[in-house]
Write an enzyme that holds these catalytic residues in place. Structure first.
Site, short mmCIF file in Angstrom:
data_model
loop_
_atom_site.label_atom_id
_atom_site.label_comp_id
_atom_site.label_asym_id
_atom_site.label_seq_id
_atom_site.Cartn_x
_atom_site.Cartn_y
_atom_site.Cartn_z
N TRP A 1 -35.16 78.59 116.26
CA TRP A 1 -35.99 78.62 115.05
C TRP A 1 -36.27 77.24 114.49
CZ3 TRP A 1 -32.74 76.34 111.73
CH2 TRP A 1 -31.38 76.52 111.94
N ASN A 2 -35.44 76.24 114.84
CA ASN A 2 -35.68 74.92 114.22
C ASN A 2 -36.70 74.12 115.02
OD1 ASN A 2 -33.75 74.28 116.34
ND2 ASN A 2 -33.61 72.29 115.39
N LYS B 1 -41.07 82.95 124.16
CA LYS B 1 -40.39 83.80 123.18
C LYS B 1 -39.81 82.93 122.06
CE LYS B 1 -36.10 85.90 122.48
NZ LYS B 1 -36.34 86.01 121.06
N GLY C 1 -31.64 76.17 122.77
CA GLY C 1 -30.88 77.03 121.87
C GLY C 1 -29.40 76.69 121.95
N GLY C 2 -28.57 77.66 121.62
CA GLY C 2 -27.13 77.42 121.55
C GLY C 2 -26.43 77.66 122.88
N GLU D 1 -31.55 72.97 126.98
CA GLU D 1 -31.44 71.99 125.88
C GLU D 1 -30.56 72.65 124.83
OE1 GLU D 1 -32.87 69.02 125.74
OE2 GLU D 1 -34.18 69.12 127.47
N LEU D 2 -29.31 72.24 124.76
CA LEU D 2 -28.37 72.97 123.90
C LEU D 2 -27.93 72.13 122.70
CD1 LEU D 2 -26.35 74.56 126.85
CD2 LEU D 2 -28.47 75.36 125.80
N CYS E 1 -30.52 69.33 116.67
CA CYS E 1 -29.63 69.21 117.84
C CYS E 1 -29.07 67.80 117.93
CB CYS E 1 -30.39 69.56 119.10
SG CYS E 1 -31.96 68.69 119.24
N GLU F 1 -20.27 72.59 116.88
CA GLU F 1 -21.56 72.26 116.27
C GLU F 1 -21.75 73.19 115.07
OE1 GLU F 1 -25.21 73.79 117.95
OE2 GLU F 1 -26.14 71.83 117.70
P1 NAD Z 1 -29.88 80.74 119.77
O1 NAD Z 1 -29.24 80.31 121.03
O2 NAD Z 1 -29.22 81.78 118.94
O3 NAD Z 1 -31.35 81.32 120.07
C1 NAD Z 1 -32.28 80.56 120.80
C2 NAD Z 1 -33.29 81.49 121.43
O4 NAD Z 1 -32.66 82.26 122.45
C3 NAD Z 1 -33.91 82.52 120.48
O5 NAD Z 1 -35.28 82.65 120.80
C4 NAD Z 1 -33.17 83.78 120.80
O6 NAD Z 1 -33.88 84.95 120.53
C5 NAD Z 1 -32.99 83.63 122.29
N1 NAD Z 1 -31.90 84.45 122.85
C6 NAD Z 1 -30.74 84.79 122.24
N2 NAD Z 1 -29.98 85.52 123.09
C7 NAD Z 1 -30.69 85.62 124.23
C8 NAD Z 1 -30.43 86.25 125.48
N3 NAD Z 1 -29.30 86.91 125.71
N4 NAD Z 1 -31.37 86.15 126.46
C9 NAD Z 1 -32.51 85.47 126.25
N5 NAD Z 1 -32.81 84.87 125.08
C10 NAD Z 1 -31.91 84.94 124.09
O7 NAD Z 1 -30.15 79.42 118.94
P2 NAD Z 1 -30.68 79.27 117.44
O8 NAD Z 1 -29.62 79.69 116.50
O9 NAD Z 1 -32.02 79.88 117.35
O10 NAD Z 1 -30.87 77.67 117.36
C11 NAD Z 1 -29.87 76.77 117.12
C12 NAD Z 1 -29.32 76.16 118.40
O11 NAD Z 1 -30.37 75.53 119.13
C13 NAD Z 1 -28.31 75.06 118.10
O12 NAD Z 1 -27.23 75.16 118.98
C14 NAD Z 1 -29.11 73.79 118.38
O13 NAD Z 1 -28.34 72.66 118.69
C15 NAD Z 1 -29.95 74.22 119.52
N6 NAD Z 1 -31.08 73.30 119.66
C16 NAD Z 1 -31.10 72.43 120.72
C17 NAD Z 1 -32.15 71.52 120.84
C18 NAD Z 1 -32.22 70.56 122.00
O14 NAD Z 1 -33.28 69.98 122.22
N7 NAD Z 1 -31.15 70.36 122.74
C19 NAD Z 1 -33.15 71.49 119.87
C20 NAD Z 1 -33.08 72.38 118.80
C21 NAD Z 1 -32.04 73.29 118.71
#
Ligand code: NAD
Length: 491
Positions: free
Chosen positions: A152-153, A176, A229-230, A251-252, A285, A383
């Site tokens: 979302w960010n 997505k 994502g995470g 990219e976590l 991140c 984190e």
């Molecule tokens: P999240 O991992 O909860 O969700 C990210 C995405 O993954 C969402 O679209 C979500 O719906 C999807 N998702 C969740 N479970 C899934 C599954 N089982 N299968 C497929 N898709 C699935 O992350 P968040 O809370 O939305 O965002 C925060 C995280 O993102 C933090 O850890 C942050 O550090 C990371 N982030 C990393 C970067 C980078 O460039 N490295 C940039 C921004 C954010």
């Protein structure tokens, strides 16, 4: 009034096949402001098949690379005309400052222009086989359907670093967004529709981890998963790709260190550290969330940082005079409060912040500084993705490097010192995908970003990222005119 967004599949706006929807809350008011279709597995399958058809058969695959580049530049022009709409959607959905979402959206124009310009510069090679041949060529071809998943960010920004190189290289996409905040990405599909991107080339499916996310990443026609994502989500996506053996970039998260030596310029340190951890309410991140301070400046830096932190204005993210908006989700704030309480109970010392900033509505959380005698607190190891800075003391360069390295994450880092040789040694010694010397958060789409360890793998941004959306094909051509020799006679 609730804004009712739709999904974008095969060039058309649509509802979920079973008609279900989910809602999104405005983090500044906690009120429902938008709703989205909850994609079923059938919807995702339809989107991937549309993308696959567009990849194999559509005008997209027959276009020259130069024409594809022009389509990306058309996308850039359409973004220019929709900056306010896109930025407002992202701010209302996530609580990120409007000033920042506007800036980021304007910056997207350059990102799409940049990758549009690169589309016809993906060149092959002809290795020197000799005049008799064979003529051997290496051509770079697109992979096919890319499943792009963003958090979302900074979602438009993060999505652009997947969409732009993937399309420039000739792939098609199913994107997505996060179910916590899907508005900006869904609104972006309007840009695509207006830019004349052929049907099926770009699709958006909205919905939860399951079935939407899991169906997408495990779909047999998906050739690459580009995930941001995470780490816990990555642990679910990795096994899901056992089904399709898709390539992947991850990219976590991060827990990035900022090292401040005694000889640093302290004015720069205070501004640099403040932007490292409190910009975007720490929901970044690359946030510099572990501050390592050398003995000689420890007290002075801490005092000045606390003073600066108390001046931060928290409130309505659409206001021009506000410095920090709310956190994006209640879940996010609950987790930060829990880990902070746990760490304080274990001996971490709260210096400033730690509360809800006096707001009765909205998921606000104060910029927070905590002194930690060791790194063995949950707020230092995990984190938090929020405005919480852990401060740790060190005496020598070796100690600083050892402390900085003592994390499972390796996303970014920073160092402040007037001794360039020492700063450079420190930058080289700390594992990270991105490092700042005497500054923090400075960025450019021309530079790679990504991490190592639990921060993931792969690099987005810059010229090289486009190669990740292509694969090499080796072609041998018989140019001698000789007949193919008997395979059982060795020469
Ligand atoms: P999240 O991992 O909860 O969700 C990210 C995405 O993954 C969402 O679209 C979500 O719906 C999807 N998702 C969740 N479970 C899934 C599954 N089982 N299968 C497929 N898709 C699935 O992350 P968040 O809370 O939305 O965002 C925060 C995280 O993102 C933090 O850890 C942050 O550090 C990371 N982030 C990393 C970067 C980078 O460039 N490295 C940039 C921004 C954010």
């Amino acid at each position: 009034m609730t804004a009712n967004y739709k999904m974008f599949i095969d060039g058309a706006w649509c509802e979920a096949s079973d008609g279900k929807r989910f809602q999104s809350l405005n983090p500044a008011t906690e009120e429902v402001w938008a709703s989205f279709p909850e994609a079923t597995a059938e919807d995702v399958d339809r989107a991937v098949k549309a993308a696959h058809r567009a990849y194999l058969e559509g005008p997209w695959s027959r276009m020259s690379a130069t024409q594809r580049g022009k389509v990306l530049q058309k996308i850039a022009r359409e973004i220019e005309s929709m900056v306010d709409t896109l930025a407002a959607a992202e701010t209302t959905d996530t609580g990120k400052l409007l000033r920042e979402t506007r800036w980021q959206t304007r910056n997207l124009v350059e990102v799409y222009d940049y990758y549009g310009g690169l589309a016809d510069k993906i060149e092959g090679q002809i290795p020197p086989m000799g005049p008799e041949g064979p003529l051997a060529m290496i051509v770079r071809e697109p992979l096919g359907v890319v499943a792009a998943i963003v958090p979302w960010n900074s979602q438009l920004h993060l999505a652009a670093f997947k969409i732009a190189p993937a399309l420039a290289a000739g792939n098609t996409i199913v994107l997505k967004p996060s179910e916590e905040a899907s508005a900006a990405v869904t609104a972006f599909a309007e840009v695509i529709a207006k830019a004349g991107v052929p049907d099926g080339v770009f699709n958006v499916v909205t919905g939860s981890a399951n079935p939407c996310g899991q169906t997408l990443v495990s779909h047999p026609l998906v050739r690459r998963v580009a995930f941001t994502g995470g780490v816990e989500t990555a642990r679910k996506i990795i096994p899901a790709t056992a089904a399709n053996i898709a390539e992947m970039s991850l990219e976590l998260g991060g827990k990035s260190p900022v090292v401040v030596y005694d000889d640093a310029d302290l004015d720069s340190v205070v501004n640099g550290v403040t932007s490292a951890i409190f910009a975007a309410s720490g929901q970044s991140c690359a946030a510099g969330s572990r501050l390592l301070l050398q003995d000689g400046v420890y007290d002075e830096v801490l005092t000045r940082l606390v003073k600066r932190t108390k001046e931060i204005v928290i409130g309505d993210p659409t206001s021009e005079s506000v410095h920090m908006g709310p956190l994006a989700t209640q879940r996010q704030r609950d987790r930060i409060e829990r880990l902070l309480a746990e760490s304080e109970a274990a001996g971490a010392r709260l210096v400033t912040g730690g509360g809800r900033a006096g707001h009765s509505k909205g998921w606000y959380f104060e910029p927070t500084i905590v002194e930690c005698d060791t790194q063995d607190f949950s707020i230092v190891r995990n984190e938090l993705f929020g405005p919480v800075l852990s401060v740790i003391r060190f005496s020598t360069e070796e100690q600083a490097i050892a402390l900085a390295r003592d994390s499972e994450y390796a996303f970014a880092g920073g160092v402040f010192s007037k001794d360039f040789a020492k700063a450079y040694r420190t930058a080289r010694a700390i594992p990270a995908g991105r490092f700042w010397i005497n500054t923090y958060r400075v960025t450019s789409f021309m530079m790679p970003f990504g991490g190592a360890g639990l921060s993931g793998y792969g690099r987005e941004g810059g010229v090289h990222a486009i190669q990740d959306y292509t694969q090499a094909k080796a072609i041998f051509v018989n140019i001698s005119g000789a007949k193919v020799a008997d395979p059982f006679v060795m020469r």
